[in-house]
Design an enzyme around this catalytic site. Structure first.
Site, PDB file in Angstrom:
ATOM      1  CG  ASP A 102       6.919   1.214  -3.500  1.00 20.40           C
ATOM      2  OD1 ASP A 102       7.156   0.051  -3.865  1.00 20.40           O
ATOM      3  OD2 ASP A 102       6.058   1.923  -4.038  1.00 20.40           O
ATOM      4  CG  ASP A 105       0.582  -6.214  -2.055  1.00 23.35           C
ATOM      5  OD1 ASP A 105       0.251  -6.823  -1.037  1.00 23.35           O
ATOM      6  OD2 ASP A 105      -0.262  -5.764  -2.870  1.00 23.35           O
TER       7      ASP A 105
END
Ligand code: IMP
Ligand code: MG
Length: 185
Positions: A102, A105
């Site tokens: 998704d 980071d």
């Protein structure tokens, strides 16, 4: 989304923008993996919405597998340690693996999977497709081979992304109102 909309301060990516970009990614992947034995691996839970959409834009015979990992405790900062909650149940040696994330980071999760899990599994290739990419937050040497959108460091929810397990069902991506973080859920 009348109820969930109320908690959103600002929309970052609309459902329409996301759908258009996912279609483009699917076309690119279709071109790159033609004639290859492709295994698409979704990293759950966050990527379930993106994976479902992307898979239907890939016009090739391919396998779909899931893995469940957890790197975040409750809240918005990564715990820094990766735990595999559920592993693949298929042999992937000699096959082309495309990891579906998704959001990329710090990169801790995928670096761990690449170096400590997949490195020993003799895959033909190992690539990453991330819907969102916070490049400036990266602490590891890892990049998305395919990426939907670059996004700044702020915490976002929707399209599979959660805050304390909520908001995954929001069809667009946005930033929560500050008071939501103060509330106990
Ligand atoms: P990384 O290991 O720091 O790259 O973190 C990857 C995982 O952290 C993602 O798969 C998400 O589950 C979660 N994450 C990172 N940033 C966000 C965000 O802005 N919203 C929701 N989840 C996030
Ligand atoms: Mg995730």
């Amino acid at each position: 989304m009348k109820n969930l909309d109320r908690d959103i301060e600002r929309v970052c990516f609309s459902a329409e923008e996301i759908a258009k970009r996912v279609k483009e990614l699917g076309e690119e992947i279709t071109r790159d993996y033609e004639e290859k034995d492709l295994v698409v691996v979704a990293v759950l839970k966050g990527s379930f919405v993106f994976a479902a959409d992307l898979l239907r834009e890939i016009d090739l015979p391919c396998d779909f597998e899931v893995m469940r990992v957890s790197s975040y405790g409750a809240g918005t900062e990564s715990s820094g340690s990766v735990k595999i909650i559920s592993d693949l149940d298929e042999d992937i040696s000699g096959r082309h693996v495309l990891m579906i994330e998704d959001i990329l980071d710090t990169g801790v999760t995928l670096t761990y999977l690449r170096d400590h899990v997949f490195a020993a599994r003799n895959t033909a290739s190992f690539k990453i497709c991330a819907m969102f990419d916070k490049t400036q937050r990266r602490t590891c040497d890892i990049h998305a081979d395919y990426r939907g959108f670059e996004t700044p460091g702020e915490f976002i929810v929707g399209y599979g992304l959660d805050y304390n397990q909520k908001y995954r069902n929001l069809p667009y991506v946005g930033v929560l109102k500050p008071e939501i973080y103060k509330k106990k859920m």
